[in-house]
Design an enzyme around this catalytic site. Structure first.
Site, PDB file in Angstrom:
ATOM      1  N   GLY A  72       0.813  -1.214   0.000  1.00  0.00           N
ATOM      2  CA  GLY A  72       0.000   0.000   0.000  1.00  0.00           C
ATOM      3  C   GLY A  72       0.847   1.266   0.000  1.00  0.00           C
ATOM      4  N   ASN A 152      -8.865   3.962   7.804  1.00  0.00           N
ATOM      5  CA  ASN A 152      -8.344   2.832   8.554  1.00  0.00           C
ATOM      6  C   ASN A 152      -8.587   2.930  10.057  1.00  0.00           C
ATOM      7  OD1 ASN A 152      -6.359   4.904   7.639  1.00  0.00           O
ATOM      8  ND2 ASN A 152      -5.119   4.015   9.257  1.00  0.00           N
ATOM      9  N   GLN A 180      -8.091  -0.243   2.770  1.00  0.00           N
ATOM     10  CA  GLN A 180      -9.036  -0.808   3.739  1.00  0.00           C
ATOM     11  C   GLN A 180     -10.328  -1.296   3.087  1.00  0.00           C
ATOM     12  OE1 GLN A 180      -8.680  -1.434   7.007  1.00  0.00           O
ATOM     13  NE2 GLN A 180      -6.623  -0.588   7.133  1.00  0.00           N
ATOM     14  N   SER A 200      -3.439  -3.306  -0.874  1.00  0.00           N
ATOM     15  CA  SER A 200      -2.366  -4.033  -0.196  1.00  0.00           C
ATOM     16  C   SER A 200      -2.854  -5.411   0.236  1.00  0.00           C
ATOM     17  CB  SER A 200      -1.901  -3.234   1.021  1.00  0.00           C
ATOM     18  OG  SER A 200      -0.920  -3.963   1.710  1.00  0.00           O
ATOM     19  N   HIS A 202      -1.850  -7.688   2.405  1.00  0.00           N
ATOM     20  CA  HIS A 202      -1.916  -8.181   3.800  1.00  0.00           C
ATOM     21  C   HIS A 202      -3.110  -7.631   4.570  1.00  0.00           C
ATOM     22  CE1 HIS A 202      -0.324  -4.775   6.357  1.00  0.00           C
ATOM     23  NE2 HIS A 202       0.094  -4.355   5.184  1.00  0.00           N
ATOM     24  N   THR A 238      12.741  -7.787 -10.387  1.00  0.00           N
ATOM     25  CA  THR A 238      12.342  -9.171 -10.626  1.00  0.00           C
ATOM     26  C   THR A 238      10.992  -9.453  -9.973  1.00  0.00           C
ATOM     27  OG1 THR A 238      14.652  -9.841 -10.695  1.00  0.00           O
ATOM     28  CG2 THR A 238      13.035 -11.591 -10.269  1.00  0.00           C
ATOM     29  N   CYS A 326       3.208   6.664  18.189  1.00  0.00           N
ATOM     30  CA  CYS A 326       4.347   7.041  19.001  1.00  0.00           C
ATOM     31  C   CYS A 326       5.386   7.698  18.112  1.00  0.00           C
ATOM     32  CB  CYS A 326       4.936   5.803  19.662  1.00  0.00           C
ATOM     33  SG  CYS A 326       5.965   6.188  21.064  1.00  0.00           S
TER      34      CYS A 326
HETATM   35  C1  LIG Z   1      -2.171  -0.442   5.743  1.00  0.00           C
HETATM   36  C2  LIG Z   1      -2.493   0.787   4.975  1.00  0.00           C
HETATM   37  C3  LIG Z   1      -1.563   1.362   4.077  1.00  0.00           C
HETATM   38  C4  LIG Z   1      -0.154   0.835   3.929  1.00  0.00           C
HETATM   39  O1  LIG Z   1      -0.113  -0.412   3.317  1.00  0.00           O
HETATM   40  P1  LIG Z   1       1.229  -1.306   3.454  1.00  0.00           P
HETATM   41  O2  LIG Z   1       1.010  -2.456   2.531  1.00  0.00           O
HETATM   42  O3  LIG Z   1       1.301  -1.717   4.879  1.00  0.00           O
HETATM   43  O4  LIG Z   1       2.373  -0.450   3.036  1.00  0.00           O
HETATM   44  C5  LIG Z   1      -1.964   2.460   3.353  1.00  0.00           C
HETATM   45  N1  LIG Z   1      -3.193   2.978   3.472  1.00  0.00           N
HETATM   46  C6  LIG Z   1      -4.124   2.460   4.317  1.00  0.00           C
HETATM   47  C7  LIG Z   1      -5.479   3.072   4.386  1.00  0.00           C
HETATM   48  C8  LIG Z   1      -3.795   1.358   5.098  1.00  0.00           C
HETATM   49  O5  LIG Z   1      -4.704   0.866   5.939  1.00  0.00           O
END
Ligand SMILES: *Cc1c(COP(=O)(O)O)cnc(C)c1O
Length: 382
Positions: A72, A152, A180, A200, A202, A238, A326
């Site tokens: 992301g 998020n 999200q 993204s 994950h 790659t 933080c």
């Molecule tokens: C998690 C998140 C990102 C970042 O994605 P990554 O794959 O962790 O770099 C960007 N934007 C939003 C809204 C997210 O929740």
């Protein structure tokens, strides 16, 4: 009883076993470099094509409009910097919102240093962008509008189609950070008039370190990673074959189950919110209506330090998040909660629970019980 309950799905998700299984084949058996011509590489190339099709289908784009990235953050960086650099002869004004993810906000801050001018749109108390404010902010030299699909922290879903229609009509490029949203709510880049979209893996039960950027055909954008001719010469490196296989598998599962999952989580979410609001001096952050992500619950427990509650819950095996970040050892209140009008002290008393595929009714009942107990304990200790 020592159990563990994960309620931080907006931070990351576990990986679905089917995703891991598919990826493994491309780590051992078909490890070849997709750019080579021998047999094992033909297999990897085919797998990448299938993944690209799956990602494209999930958002109704064409396959040659999907570019794989490292996640992301890279997709957001590419969209903003790439559009800014390629269109600077047309103008240097960009419009975004006050509640974007840091991947967008900090990229905008960097662009400001290079001479671009950024307008950060305010949001209402539910975290919604007002189209009238967007219209007022547009200038002759506005080259890009970047508004997230869904937030998020508080789960607010933005009026993306309305913004897309407006931008298309006014010939302004429109990017949305949909990290999200993808896999949780329906997305159609064609009917919504979206020019660029970040996702993204994950965040929808795929591997970390892989994502995609949708770039509508004909959009002028610079590359950020120069090198080989991968990704139609626009993003070198790659091919991350296992990762790309993973994002494709994960998105196809997410889209197939989307409606059922959405309904299930919405029910659990609303029950959870209703019960939490029974606790004295508790308020909901974000939209109480349907403009809210199915898995998001964000509440303020007045007078309680979220960090303390978070540690207490952690010791009971419950994993949640506070909006604070933080920075340099100091706890900064969430910029999102401040933008929707919370005081610093209210913002620092807020907790985000995010539920997902593995969440059960029984888990929620247990978490509610523990949260009530902890909140009471913290309030009576004063
Ligand atoms: C998690 C998140 C990102 C970042 O994605 P990554 O794959 O962790 O770099 C960007 N934007 C939003 C809204 C997210 O929740």
């Amino acid at each position: 009883m020592n159990r563990e309950i994960y309620m931080d799905y907006a931070a990351t998700t576990y990986m679905k076993p089917e995703v891991i299984k598919d990826m493994k084949t491309y780590m051992d058996e078909y490890f070849g470099n997709a750019s080579s011509i021998y047999h094992i590489s033909r297999k990897t190339r085919m797998a990448i094509d299938i993944s690209r099709k799956r990602v494209a289908d999930a958002i109704n784009s064409n396959i040659d409009e999907i570019y794989f990235t490292s996640g992301g953050s890279e997709s957001d960086n590419w969209a903003l910097k790439g559009i800014a650099f390629a269109n600077k002869d047309k103008g240097k004004h960009i419009i975004t919102t006050a509640i974007e993810h840091h991947a967008v906000i900090n990229t905008c801050k960097y662009l400001e240093k290079l001479g671009f001018e950024i307008t950060y749109l305010p949001v209402n108390k539910y975290g919604m962008v007002d189209l009238h404010n967007l219209k007022k902010a547009v200038r002759k030299d506005t080259i890009l509008v970047s508004v997230m699909f869904a937030n998020n922290e508080i789960g607010t879903i933005e009026p993306v189609k309305k913004i897309g229609d407006f931008c298309r009509h006014n010939k302004i490029i429109f990017h949305t950070d949909a990290v999200q949203a993808v896999g949780n709510i329906p997305i159609d880049v064609k009917t919504m008039n979206i020019d660029l979209l970040s996702m993204s893996s994950h965040k929808f039960y795929g591997p970390k370190g892989v994502g995609a950027l949708y770039i509508r055909k004909g959009i002028r954008i610079d590359s950020l990673i120069h090198g080989g001719s991968q990704e139609r010469g626009r993003r070198a490196g790659t091919y991350n074959t296992p990762g790309i296989v993973g994002i494709g598998k994960a998105i196809s599962i997410a889209v197939k189950n989307l409606e059922v999952q959405k309904e299930r989580l919405t029910k659990l979410r609303d029950m959870f919110i209703k019960e939490l609001l029974e606790i004295q001096d508790t308020s909901l952050n974000g939209s109480p209506g349907k403009e809210r992500l199915p898995g998001n619950i964000n509440v303020t427990f007045k007078g309680i330090e979220a960090e303390t509650l978070l540690i207490m819950l952690d010791s009971r095996g419950i994993y949640v998040s506070s909006g604070s970040a933080c920075s340099a050892g100091a706890l900064e209140p969430s910029h999102v909660l401040i933008a929707i009008g919370l005081t610093e002290s209210m913002a620092k008393s807020s907790i985000r629970f995010t539920i997902g595929s593995g969440t059960t009714y029984e888990e929620i009942a247990y978490v509610l019980e523990v949260v009530k107990e902890c909140v009471n304990k913290l309030r009576n200790n004063k």
